[in-house]
Design a protein around this motif. Sequence first.
Motif, PDB file in Angstrom:
ATOM      1  N   LEU A  33      36.563  36.924  42.524  1.00 32.74           N
ATOM      2  CA  LEU A  33      37.890  36.461  42.980  1.00 32.74           C
ATOM      3  C   LEU A  33      38.490  36.966  44.194  1.00 32.74           C
ATOM      4  O   LEU A  33      37.991  38.233  44.643  1.00 32.74           O
ATOM      5  CB  LEU A  33      39.368  36.966  41.722  1.00 32.74           C
ATOM      6  CG  LEU A  33      38.749  36.399  40.101  1.00 32.74           C
ATOM      7  CD1 LEU A  33      39.868  37.516  39.673  1.00 32.74           C
ATOM      8  CD2 LEU A  33      39.094  34.847  39.933  1.00 32.74           C
ATOM      9  N   GLY A  75      42.251  33.385  44.257  1.00 30.24           N
ATOM     10  CA  GLY A  75      41.603  31.959  44.218  1.00 30.24           C
ATOM     11  C   GLY A  75      41.140  31.688  42.622  1.00 30.24           C
ATOM     12  O   GLY A  75      41.662  32.827  41.087  1.00 30.24           O
ATOM     13  N   PRO A  76      40.142  30.278  42.422  1.00 30.34           N
ATOM     14  CA  PRO A  76      40.170  30.170  41.241  1.00 30.34           C
ATOM     15  C   PRO A  76      38.773  30.933  40.098  1.00 30.34           C
ATOM     16  O   PRO A  76      38.640  31.269  39.129  1.00 30.34           O
ATOM     17  CB  PRO A  76      39.612  28.272  40.761  1.00 30.34           C
ATOM     18  CG  PRO A  76      39.581  28.619  42.803  1.00 30.34           C
ATOM     19  CD  PRO A  76      40.701  29.728  43.872  1.00 30.34           C
ATOM     20  N   TYR A 103      50.401  39.126  35.414  1.00 27.50           N
ATOM     21  CA  TYR A 103      49.221  37.989  35.600  1.00 27.50           C
ATOM     22  C   TYR A 103      49.112  37.142  34.577  1.00 27.50           C
ATOM     23  O   TYR A 103      48.697  38.144  33.605  1.00 27.50           O
ATOM     24  CB  TYR A 103      47.979  38.087  36.627  1.00 27.50           C
ATOM     25  CG  TYR A 103      48.598  38.915  37.778  1.00 27.50           C
ATOM     26  CD1 TYR A 103      48.609  40.359  38.361  1.00 27.50           C
ATOM     27  CD2 TYR A 103      48.944  37.956  39.056  1.00 27.50           C
ATOM     28  CE1 TYR A 103      48.855  40.559  39.884  1.00 27.50           C
ATOM     29  CE2 TYR A 103      48.550  38.060  40.323  1.00 27.50           C
ATOM     30  CZ  TYR A 103      48.753  39.194  40.414  1.00 27.50           C
ATOM     31  OH  TYR A 103      49.015  39.767  42.082  1.00 27.50           O
ATOM     32  N   GLN A 113      45.486  34.325  32.905  1.00 31.38           N
ATOM     33  CA  GLN A 113      44.354  34.048  32.835  1.00 31.38           C
ATOM     34  C   GLN A 113      43.879  33.210  32.125  1.00 31.38           C
ATOM     35  O   GLN A 113      44.025  34.084  30.693  1.00 31.38           O
ATOM     36  CB  GLN A 113      43.565  35.361  33.930  1.00 31.38           C
ATOM     37  CG  GLN A 113      42.299  34.551  33.870  1.00 31.38           C
ATOM     38  CD  GLN A 113      41.464  35.981  34.917  1.00 31.38           C
ATOM     39  OE1 GLN A 113      40.849  36.928  34.331  1.00 31.38           O
ATOM     40  NE2 GLN A 113      40.256  35.185  35.693  1.00 31.38           N
ATOM     41  N   GLY A 140      37.891  30.472  32.910  1.00 32.38           N
ATOM     42  CA  GLY A 140      37.348  30.113  34.377  1.00 32.38           C
ATOM     43  C   GLY A 140      38.588  29.240  35.373  1.00 32.38           C
ATOM     44  O   GLY A 140      37.702  29.480  36.387  1.00 32.38           O
ATOM     45  N   GLU A 141      39.395  30.842  35.117  1.00 35.71           N
ATOM     46  CA  GLU A 141      40.082  30.702  36.216  1.00 35.71           C
ATOM     47  C   GLU A 141      40.738  31.792  36.986  1.00 35.71           C
ATOM     48  O   GLU A 141      40.321  32.641  36.204  1.00 35.71           O
ATOM     49  CB  GLU A 141      41.811  30.022  35.930  1.00 35.71           C
ATOM     50  CG  GLU A 141      41.832  28.533  35.227  1.00 35.71           C
ATOM     51  CD  GLU A 141      41.091  27.428  36.133  1.00 35.71           C
ATOM     52  OE1 GLU A 141      40.295  26.683  36.121  1.00 35.71           O
ATOM     53  OE2 GLU A 141      41.252  27.907  37.323  1.00 35.71           O
ATOM     54  N   GLY A 142      41.367  31.716  37.973  1.00 31.07           N
ATOM     55  CA  GLY A 142      41.775  32.722  38.763  1.00 31.07           C
ATOM     56  C   GLY A 142      43.275  33.508  37.867  1.00 31.07           C
ATOM     57  O   GLY A 142      44.057  32.879  37.368  1.00 31.07           O
ATOM     58  N   PRO A 143      43.310  34.838  37.640  1.00 28.22           N
ATOM     59  CA  PRO A 143      44.966  35.588  37.527  1.00 28.22           C
ATOM     60  C   PRO A 143      45.957  34.267  38.084  1.00 28.22           C
ATOM     61  O   PRO A 143      46.144  34.075  39.593  1.00 28.22           O
ATOM     62  CB  PRO A 143      45.065  36.858  37.724  1.00 28.22           C
ATOM     63  CG  PRO A 143      43.480  36.732  38.455  1.00 28.22           C
ATOM     64  CD  PRO A 143      43.144  36.123  38.258  1.00 28.22           C
ATOM     65  N   LEU A 166      50.097  34.720  38.648  1.00 25.83           N
ATOM     66  CA  LEU A 166      51.264  35.840  39.219  1.00 25.83           C
ATOM     67  C   LEU A 166      52.428  35.259  38.130  1.00 25.83           C
ATOM     68  O   LEU A 166      53.074  33.632  38.587  1.00 25.83           O
ATOM     69  CB  LEU A 166      52.350  36.114  40.176  1.00 25.83           C
ATOM     70  CG  LEU A 166      53.305  36.853  40.203  1.00 25.83           C
ATOM     71  CD1 LEU A 166      52.743  38.042  40.296  1.00 25.83           C
ATOM     72  CD2 LEU A 166      53.725  37.456  41.920  1.00 25.83           C
TER      73      LEU A 166
END
Lengths: 110, 113
Positions: free
Chosen positions: A90, A102-103, B35, B37, B40-43, B45
Amino acid sequence: DVKVTQSSRYLVKRTGEKVFLECVQDMDHENMFWYRQDPGLGLRLIYFSYDVKMKEKGDIPEGYSVSREKKERFSLILESASTNQTSMYLCATSETRVQYFGPGTRLLVL
Amino acid sequence: GQQLNQSPQSMFIQEGEDVSMNCTSSSIFNTWLWYKQEPGEGPVLLIALYKAGELTSNGRLTAQFGITRKDSFLNISASIPSDVGIYFCAGRDSGGSNYKLTFGKGTLLTVNP
């Protein structure tokens, strides 16, 4: 809105390969970060950068290096990938106290 | 590195129920962040807190910066199936680096429709 993009969502590499993970942000933030995320271990900081060409080691820098030639781009490099570097990577950026992520890139090293 | 103590580790609830989770640290923090999540994704906010005692809402989510500055709480009211995910707390140590955050290990929330 802050936009942080990572070059790949999924990567499969072989042991010993050199791997580049790219992160780009569009908010002119000074600070950029690379983390890895593993089940049971949470997020661990690998490296961060507080300015162009400036970098500092995080908690787990071994086996990694970074490059920040332009303000908007922060690259994570695995010089010789190993199976224990299979993880979710990340990227994050910040200007003040908040980090934006980011993703993520899910890397599998075979 | 330092870790935050986040609890519970996981929750399985029925749609419509309220949810509470919290984080504690051994040192004083000047920032608390929450956060979410998804797989498969980012955290992403949810809420940022900057002062002791601060109470901030974001829709059905409410978070508080504890008075002792060593803890924070997140509440979700009237949960819905799309609340499913991992919720992380993060904080900035008052005596630590200006750049680094400390993260909890997350609370996995499952909502049964």
